[in-house]
Design an enzyme around this catalytic site. Structure first.
Site, PDB file in Angstrom:
ATOM      1  CG  PHE A 129      79.108 101.093 -23.569  1.00 57.51           C
ATOM      2  CD1 PHE A 129      77.905 100.514 -23.210  1.00 57.51           C
ATOM      3  CD2 PHE A 129      79.475 102.292 -22.977  1.00 57.51           C
ATOM      4  CE1 PHE A 129      77.080 101.115 -22.270  1.00 57.51           C
ATOM      5  CE2 PHE A 129      78.659 102.901 -22.039  1.00 57.51           C
ATOM      6  CZ  PHE A 129      77.461 102.313 -21.684  1.00 57.51           C
ATOM      7  CG  ASP A 198      85.869  98.868 -22.465  1.00 53.66           C
ATOM      8  OD1 ASP A 198      85.720  98.214 -21.425  1.00 53.66           O
ATOM      9  OD2 ASP A 198      85.182  99.876 -22.733  1.00 53.66           O
ATOM     10  CE1 TYR A 223      79.679 100.403 -14.062  1.00 51.99           C
ATOM     11  CE2 TYR A 223      81.362 101.983 -13.394  1.00 51.99           C
ATOM     12  CZ  TYR A 223      80.490 101.499 -14.348  1.00 51.99           C
ATOM     13  OH  TYR A 223      80.431 102.081 -15.590  1.00 51.99           O
ATOM     14  CE  LYS A 224      79.410  97.070 -16.964  1.00 55.68           C
ATOM     15  NZ  LYS A 224      79.926  98.453 -16.859  1.00 55.68           N
ATOM     16  NE  ARG A 374      72.996  94.181 -20.421  1.00 56.29           N
ATOM     17  CZ  ARG A 374      74.038  94.899 -20.028  1.00 56.29           C
ATOM     18  NH1 ARG A 374      75.152  94.890 -20.732  1.00 56.29           N
ATOM     19  NH2 ARG A 374      73.985  95.629 -18.924  1.00 56.29           N
TER      20      ARG A 374
END
Length: 399
Positions: A129, A198, A223-224, A374
């Site tokens: 990312f 990560d 938050y995922k 996605r």
């Protein structure tokens, strides 16, 4: 037509047999098929009342007293201990606070500082990312190291006596590929280097095993799949036997051994508290704490979540294969379970426009340039009927 009927009937049976199905009621949902929990998790029903209490009573009435009486001061470690079992860690090794980017910086610089003299190279996941790559480049410049991007599969052959630290993603954010954390961690250690993982796209979706596999340092967002809310604080894991050597590049007053001593000289606290920096983000921290109740109250196991995740993604791929005409989409997510996270990425023409049309029809995923759709599958609230509907709407949209 028969394929649609058969798949819909199968979805109904799978939902009826799903041991996690009741958890859906613990989230604020509507008739939209929400497959974007790998970007922002749905709102747990218990969060609004808890946040209202924090604002009206703890802040509004107790005010400054809440740092002690409401447990505000110890929230970063307390909530870290609640996240710990979800990533396979014992208590006392995770502190919650700051963003993922900030924690990547802390972890990577600390790893380099622990490395032996003469180790002047940092390896970073070439498919990472973007922010991880930006932070790694900055960390390399600051510590006088050379940064070398390599594909995760090439890490074992790229390691050497110059390697100080390696920064890797457990799950590729774009493709959903799950990388081999145990094997790669072992390879990094065999080379005498430190590894930083990560976990943004794996924590809360699949087993991680930080303690079991001897991971040095790890970071992740909340938050995922942990459903902590937009911008909820990230976390930092520091393996227990490395904590005394953890030298943070951001030594703030909150990580001081005597935070209220107001001394001019910095002396780090012991334990995971060394990962703290400044004043904790109390409102978002306590919203996250409330969100984590979903895991505690129902004794949800990560193993059960993983089993359902694989079943959901298998079923989605099957429905897409049956509904969508050949040649219109191509899965870039590995078919093998050992190499798959909790999302499916499909390559297709005009993907950005396709996703907009899907969202208009009540199927919410997201688009990643240049050509990837996605779909994230959060087993706590996504069901098999959702999966069948998403594949059917995708076929109709493309057809």
């Amino acid at each position: 037509m028969s394929e649609l009927v058969e798949a819909a009937a199968e979805a109904e049976k799978l939902d009826a047999a799903d041991a996690l199905a009741a958890l859906r009621e613990r989230f604020v949902l509507d008739d939209v098929v929400y497959l974007d929990g790998n970007s922002l998790g749905a709102l747990p029903t218990g969060v609004p009342a808890r946040v209202e209490d924090v604002v009206r009573r703890q802040w509004g009435e107790l005010r400054i007293r809440s740092w002690e009486e409401s447990g505000w001061w110890t929230a970063p470690e307390r909530i870290g201990d609640r996240i710990a079992p979800l990533v396979g860690a014992a208590a006392g090794q995770i502190v919650v606070g700051d963003s993922t980017s900030v924690n990547v910086f802390k972890a990577l610089v600390a790893a380099v500082r622990m490395a032996d003299v003469g180790r002047d190279e940092i390896l970073v996941d070439a498919t990472t990312f973007p922010t991880d790559g930006y932070i790694a480049e900055s960390a390399a410049r600051m510590t006088g190291r050379t940064l070398r991007p390599v594909a995760p599969s090439e890490v074992p052959s790229a390691l050497g006596d110059r390697t100080a630290a390696v920064l890797l993603n457990h799950v590729d954010y774009r493709t959903g590929r799950l990388h081999d954390l145990p094997a790669l961690t072992a390879a990094v250690h065999a080379a005498g280097a430190y590894v930083v993982w990560d976990l943004c796209h794996s924590a809360g979706a699949l087993p991680v095993g930080l303690d079991e596999y001897g991971v040095d340092l790890a970071v992740g967002c909340t938050y995922k799949y942990l459903n902590g809310g937009p911008g909820s604080p990230a976390y930092l894991y520091v393996r227990r036997d490395l904590q005394d050597r953890f030298d943070s590049p951001l030594p703030g007053w909150n990580s001081h051994a005597e935070p209220f001593g107001m001394r001019s000289a910095y002396a780090p606290a012991s334990g995971a508290v060394r990962g703290r920096v400044g004043t904790p983000d109390i409102l978002s921290l306590l919203a996250l704490e409330a969100a984590l109740d979903v895991w505690d109250e129902d004794a949800v196991s990560v193993a059960a979540v993983r089993a359902k995740s694989l079943a959901l993604t298998d079923f989605f791929l099957r429905c897409v294969g049956e509904y969508v005409p050949d040649g219109l989409v191509e899965s870039v997510t590995p078919a093998a379970h050992a190499e798959r996270g909790s999302q499916i990425a499909l390559r297709c023409a005009d993907a950005g426009d396709v996703m907009k049309r899907l969202i208009e029809r009540g199927v919410v995923g997201d688009f990643r340039a240049p050509d990837v759709l996605r779909f994230g599958f959060t087993p706590l609230y996504v069901g098999f009927a959702d999966v069948e509907r998403a594949a059917r709407v995708l076929a109709e949209t493309l057809g």
